[in-house]
Design an enzyme around this catalytic site. Structure first.
Site, short mmCIF file in Angstrom:
data_model
loop_
_atom_site.label_atom_id
_atom_site.label_comp_id
_atom_site.label_asym_id
_atom_site.label_seq_id
_atom_site.Cartn_x
_atom_site.Cartn_y
_atom_site.Cartn_z
N LEU A 34 0.78 -1.30 0.02
CA LEU A 34 -0.16 0.07 -0.07
C LEU A 34 0.84 1.26 -0.02
CD1 LEU A 34 -2.72 -0.94 2.46
CD2 LEU A 34 -3.06 -0.65 0.19
N GLY A 35 2.07 1.15 0.67
CA GLY A 35 2.82 2.27 0.63
C GLY A 35 4.35 2.13 1.17
N GLY A 37 7.09 4.11 3.08
CA GLY A 37 7.55 5.51 3.68
C GLY A 37 8.94 5.61 4.22
N ALA A 38 9.35 6.62 4.83
CA ALA A 38 10.70 6.67 5.22
C ALA A 38 10.87 5.78 6.74
CB ALA A 38 10.90 8.21 5.92
N GLY A 40 8.81 3.00 7.19
CA GLY A 40 8.38 1.52 7.05
C GLY A 40 7.62 1.30 5.71
N VAL A 42 3.54 -0.32 4.29
CA VAL A 42 2.55 -0.94 4.69
C VAL A 42 1.91 -1.89 3.59
CG1 VAL A 42 0.11 -0.27 5.43
CG2 VAL A 42 2.00 1.26 5.83
N ASP A 146 2.97 13.94 12.24
CA ASP A 146 3.09 14.00 11.00
C ASP A 146 2.07 14.18 10.07
OD1 ASP A 146 4.83 13.59 8.88
OD2 ASP A 146 5.26 11.50 8.76
#
Lengths: 314, 244
Positions: A34-35, A37-38, A40, A42, A146
């Protein structure tokens, strides 16, 4: 052992892989990422809870800290502001052990995409919803941290903005550890990274600056002046300039005051909408005039025809 | 009540050292004195990163710290992340040591079930927020770093913003190397906040010398210059990296 953060970055799990938790033995089958990021990755997965989002981190300690916040946060409030937490566990592989947690998978449209499709007037609606949620969170003693478009999703209809990733939630008074430069007060030199309500309100204002032209901009030499100019010059932001300015300068102590003032401006801009309606009545009048012209023309033709007929018949 | 002090050396460099003592040995020396050495390797967009990476990793490993190689643009986020991660690592090191004493040889935080681990991490986070932190920053200002120095400067100001937002106290000092006459030059003596370092990087080192080893040695010495009362207060309470 020293940690080489960069080496863990290529973390990916192929669709179909079944993950069994070391402690609770729950099974998850990966559907798709799903994504990334910096902090981790998902993944979407099938599980006994239905479809869930699984979050893995480069740093196992991160997952544990996040889960701690999620749990504390779940205890103090009933209805979910963010996704609800289902399970925390470890995944043991030959490459190492990874901590993860399973949370509710929220279906919706990304915040910016939704604005792009539906128009900027929705930004005001989402802002008011967001400020209401922030007020509740702040009252419980937490700061979102965030706040950025990527962490917001619009569900519905009825359209409602929801928080997707709550990894940045920080206890009031502590320092914000997870942030994104563009939305970060410290980066713009407009204050500290100490978690207080004003930190989130700054980020909320930056969200609007981003949404106004759907792009982030680079920081210049005089950040404060740069932000003020942007707020006062942009046609979409200008009506909200008084509120945005106060939020950017950290002059709001709580989300409620900001919400009230935002709402007041929204009411004023209804007059704007009225003016729009005026414009449409004006066009209707012009249409009426055109119709009148046609009527007169028809009348004249009819009159001429009448004279013509009387001439010939007589 | 004081919760102890964490001491770190943060080295920001772009390449290989070529003068003086072996920096890896100096880092090991720092570790022996309870000072963690973190290293950030800064590379430009055009250069290949391979040249200095090995040394960057070796220094951090010997110094019980964290290393990361980044492009200049990502420096701000990296500097604060590395510093924080190293703090957490140090605290976890101490807690793991305690756990081993209580629970037996191989037990670490990672071996606990998630619920218990959560409770331990709570303590780790709490400590990370409240311990006093002393960071001696070493910036390589050799000719090849020239174009990256404005970014370094910004990253350090940013680090100060992040760390001073914590509850615990902070002390920073800043050295650049090579210096004009000496291998290393003091730019900022111990201070609770980095504010004005605009002029700090104006004097660039000439020639091709990069005395990283002597710089680390000097940085170790700088911790002795901290206000004396502080030293006594914390003399036996500093948290020592336990090498796991």
């Amino acid at each position: 052992m020293p940690t080489h953060i960069s080496k863990n970055r290529d973390f990916n799990i192929s669709p179909g892989v079944i993950i069994t938790g070391k402690w609770h033995k729950k099974q998850y089958q990966i559907i798709k990422p799903l994504g990334f990021g910096a902090q981790g990755s998902v993944f979407l997965a099938h599980s006994e809870y239905g479809r869930v989002a699984l979050k893995f981190s480069w740093d196992n300690a991160n997952i544990t800290s996040e889960v701690n916040v999620l749990k504390k946060f779940a205890k103090v409030q009933g209805s979910a502001l963010g996704p609800s937490l289902y399970d925390v566990d470890d995944w043991v592989t030959h490459r190492g052990t990874y901590s993860f947690y399973a949370m509710e998978f929220i279906v919706g449209t990304p915040f910016l995409e939704c604005l792009r499709v539906r128009g900027f007037e929705w930004a005001s609606v989402f802002m008011l919803q967001l400020l209401k949620d922030l007020e509740r969170l702040h009252r419980e003693g937490f700061v979102f941290g965030d706040l950025k478009p990527e962490n917001l999703i619009v569900t519905g209809p009825p359209l409602k903005i929801r928080w997707l990733d709550v990894g940045g939630i920080t206890e009031m008074g502590r320092s914000v550890k997870e942030y994104t430069e563009f939305y970060d007060r410290g980066y713009w030199g407009m204050g500290s990274r100490k978690a207080d309500p004003a930190y989130d309100l700054f980020a909320a204002a930056m969200l609007m600056l981003h949404a106004a032209d759907f792009r982030r901009f680079e920081k210049g030499n005089n950040p404060e002046k740069q932000l003020m100019t942007k707020v006062n010059d942009h046609p979409l932001l200008k009506p909200f300039a008084p509120v945005l300015t106060k939020a950017l300068k950290g002059q709001y102590k709580d989300a409620r005051t900001m919400r009230d003032e935002w709402l007041a401006i929204t009411r004023e801009t209804i007059i704007d909408v009225d003016r729009n309606t005026n414009r449409s009545t004006r066009t209707r009048m012009r249409k009426k005039k055109e119709w009148k012209g046609t009527f007169i023309l028809a009348l004249a033709i009819f009159f001429a025809y009448f004279i013509y007929v009387t001439f010939f018949v007589m | 009540m004081s919760k102890g002090t964490i001491r770190q050396i943060l080295l920001i460099t772009d390449g290989c050292s070529n003068q003086g003592e072996d920096p890896v040995a100096m880092a090991a020396l720092a570790k022996e004195q309870g000072i963690v050495v973190n290293v950030i390797g800064v590379v430009g967009n055009e250069e290949s990163a391979t040249r200095g990476i090995q040394e960057v990793e070796d220094i951090a490993m010997a110094g019980g710290g964290i290393s990361q190689v980044v492009k200049a643009k990502q420096l701000s986020q990296t500097v604060q992340m590395v510093t924080r991660k190293a703090m957490t690592q140090t605290i976890k090191g101490v807690i793991n040591q305690e756990l081993r004493q209580i629970l037996g040889d191989k037990e670490t935080i990672e071996d606990l079930p998630p619920e218990k681990r959560g409770e331990v991490m709570e303590v780790v986070d709490e400590l990370g927020e409240t311990v006093d932190l002393e960071v001696c920053i070493l910036v390589d200002t050799s000719a090849s770093m020239a174009s990256k120095l404005p970014t370094v400067q910004e990253a350090l100001l940013d680090l100060s913003v992040s760390l001073t937002s914590r509850i615990g106290g902070n002390q920073f000092c800043l050295y650049t190397f090579p210096g004009k006459r000496r291998p290393i030059e003091k730019v900022l003596t111990w201070t609770p906040k980095i504010q004005s370092i605009h002029s700090a990087f104006s004097k660039l080192g000439s020639g091709g010398v990069t005395p990283t080893g002597p710089a680390i040695r000097e940085a170790i010495g700088s911790f002795l210059n901290l206000p004396r009362r502080r030293m006594i207060e914390h003399a036996d309470t500093y948290i020592e990296e336990s090498g796991f």
